[in-house]
Design a protein around this motif. Sequence first.
Motif, mmCIF file in Angstrom:
data_model
loop_
_atom_site.group_PDB
_atom_site.id
_atom_site.type_symbol
_atom_site.label_atom_id
_atom_site.label_comp_id
_atom_site.label_asym_id
_atom_site.label_seq_id
_atom_site.Cartn_x
_atom_site.Cartn_y
_atom_site.Cartn_z
ATOM 1 N N LEU A 56 0.847 -1.196 0.000
ATOM 2 C CA LEU A 56 0.000 0.000 0.000
ATOM 3 C C LEU A 56 0.881 1.244 0.000
ATOM 4 O O LEU A 56 1.993 1.230 0.520
ATOM 5 C CB LEU A 56 -0.894 0.009 1.251
ATOM 6 C CG LEU A 56 -1.932 -1.112 1.357
ATOM 7 C CD1 LEU A 56 -2.545 -1.133 2.747
ATOM 8 C CD2 LEU A 56 -3.018 -0.935 0.300
ATOM 9 N N PHE A 57 0.365 2.328 -0.589
ATOM 10 C CA PHE A 57 1.056 3.615 -0.499
ATOM 11 C C PHE A 57 0.853 4.164 0.916
ATOM 12 O O PHE A 57 -0.272 4.487 1.303
ATOM 13 C CB PHE A 57 0.512 4.603 -1.527
ATOM 14 C CG PHE A 57 0.789 4.224 -2.955
ATOM 15 C CD1 PHE A 57 2.084 4.252 -3.451
ATOM 16 C CD2 PHE A 57 -0.232 3.842 -3.804
ATOM 17 C CE1 PHE A 57 2.353 3.904 -4.768
ATOM 18 C CE2 PHE A 57 0.019 3.491 -5.124
ATOM 19 C CZ PHE A 57 1.327 3.527 -5.601
ATOM 20 N N THR A 58 1.920 4.283 1.673
ATOM 21 C CA THR A 58 1.795 4.671 3.080
ATOM 22 C C THR A 58 1.473 6.152 3.266
ATOM 23 O O THR A 58 1.032 6.557 4.336
ATOM 24 C CB THR A 58 3.085 4.348 3.846
ATOM 25 O OG1 THR A 58 4.198 5.007 3.219
ATOM 26 C CG2 THR A 58 3.343 2.839 3.840
ATOM 27 N N ASP A 59 1.684 6.961 2.212
ATOM 28 C CA ASP A 59 1.429 8.402 2.311
ATOM 29 C C ASP A 59 0.071 8.789 1.727
ATOM 30 O O ASP A 59 -0.212 9.970 1.522
ATOM 31 C CB ASP A 59 2.540 9.190 1.605
ATOM 32 C CG ASP A 59 2.652 8.852 0.119
ATOM 33 O OD1 ASP A 59 2.112 7.789 -0.299
ATOM 34 O OD2 ASP A 59 3.275 9.628 -0.628
ATOM 35 N N ARG A 60 -0.783 7.797 1.462
ATOM 36 C CA ARG A 60 -2.110 8.056 0.900
ATOM 37 C C ARG A 60 -3.162 7.343 1.738
ATOM 38 O O ARG A 60 -2.890 6.293 2.323
ATOM 39 C CB ARG A 60 -2.195 7.569 -0.551
ATOM 40 C CG ARG A 60 -1.112 8.148 -1.439
ATOM 41 C CD ARG A 60 -1.292 7.742 -2.887
ATOM 42 N NE ARG A 60 -0.103 8.062 -3.666
ATOM 43 C CZ ARG A 60 -0.031 7.992 -4.991
ATOM 44 N NH1 ARG A 60 -1.095 7.620 -5.686
ATOM 45 N NH2 ARG A 60 1.085 8.293 -5.626
ATOM 46 N N THR A 61 -4.356 7.897 1.752
ATOM 47 C CA THR A 61 -5.452 7.265 2.488
ATOM 48 C C THR A 61 -5.860 5.962 1.804
ATOM 49 O O THR A 61 -5.451 5.678 0.670
ATOM 50 C CB THR A 61 -6.682 8.180 2.551
ATOM 51 O OG1 THR A 61 -7.197 8.350 1.224
ATOM 52 C CG2 THR A 61 -6.345 9.523 3.177
ATOM 53 N N VAL A 62 -6.685 5.210 2.499
ATOM 54 C CA VAL A 62 -7.218 3.981 1.916
ATOM 55 C C VAL A 62 -7.938 4.280 0.604
ATOM 56 O O VAL A 62 -7.718 3.614 -0.411
ATOM 57 C CB VAL A 62 -8.172 3.292 2.919
ATOM 58 C CG1 VAL A 62 -8.979 2.188 2.238
ATOM 59 C CG2 VAL A 62 -7.389 2.737 4.105
ATOM 60 N N ALA A 63 -8.793 5.296 0.608
ATOM 61 C CA ALA A 63 -9.523 5.658 -0.612
ATOM 62 C C ALA A 63 -8.565 6.022 -1.737
ATOM 63 O O ALA A 63 -8.749 5.598 -2.891
ATOM 64 C CB ALA A 63 -10.476 6.818 -0.333
ATOM 65 N N GLU A 64 -7.521 6.794 -1.419
ATOM 66 C CA GLU A 64 -6.561 7.214 -2.451
ATOM 67 C C GLU A 64 -5.794 6.017 -3.001
ATOM 68 O O GLU A 64 -5.474 5.979 -4.201
ATOM 69 C CB GLU A 64 -5.603 8.252 -1.871
ATOM 70 C CG GLU A 64 -6.263 9.608 -1.638
ATOM 71 C CD GLU A 64 -5.430 10.546 -0.781
ATOM 72 O OE1 GLU A 64 -5.712 11.760 -0.815
ATOM 73 O OE2 GLU A 64 -4.512 10.079 -0.065
#
Length: 232
Positions: free
Chosen positions: A96-104
Motif C-alpha cells: 500500500l502507499f503509506t502516504d495516501r489514504t485507503v480511498a486514495e
Amino acid sequence: MVFSSEPVVRLDKACVFQGITAILQDVSFDIDKDEFVFLIGRTGSGKSSLLKTLYADLPLKMGYGKIVGYDLQKIKTKEVPFLRRKLGIVFQDFQLFTDRTVAENLYFVMRATGWKDKSKMKTRMVEVLMRVGLGGAATKMPHQLSGGEQQRVVIARALLNHPSILLADEPTGNLDPEVADGIFKLFQEINKQGTAVLMATHNHDLLNKYPYRILKCEKGKLLDSKTSEIVT
C-alpha cells in the motif's frame, strides 16, 4: 445439451523460469471458475514464481498457459495491464502507499486500470470496502490500521475490477492465527460468490481444517491432489 465452461486457468507441460533457471517443469493443471485451490511447498520451491508467471510478471517460455482468456506465451507487453484487470493479486507485504489514504490507494488502482467516471469510482470504492468489512476506513492512513485491516484493504483493492480469480501469495503469513482465520474466511466468502481463488500458504492449520484441492511445488515438479497423494 451440456455446455462446459472453459477453466479460468489452464497450464499444460509448462516450465516456470527465473531468468535462465527452470524452477518448475512439466506443470499441468486447470482451475475452474468457482474453485478454491491451495498452493504449497517449501520456501524457494517455486510458488511465487508460478504466481508471477500467471500474472505475466515472469514470461512463460515453454509449454502452454492460459489465464482468463489470455495466452501466456503469446501475450504482448501492452496487453499485460488488461490481463491484470481480470485478476486480483494479493501480496503478503500489502504494498500500500503509506502516504495516501485507503480511498486514495484504491482510486490509484482504478485510474491505472482505466476508470474515468468519478461517481462510479466512488461507488465501487465504497462497495469493496463494505465487502471486506471496512466501510469506515476510507479516510484512514495505512499506519492507522492493524495488519489484518491492511490486508483487508489489499483484498478490497484486488476486487475493484470484478476479477475472475484471486491470486494470493501468503496472504495470512504475517498475521496472528485469529486474524489469519478471519482473512481466510473472507477469501471463502469471495469464492462462494463465484471468484476462483489460488492461495499460496504455509499455514498447515488451514490445510488440515479446510479440505480444498492442493497443488504442491516439490523438487521441480507440481503435484496435484486431484491425481496424487500429497503429504503436507
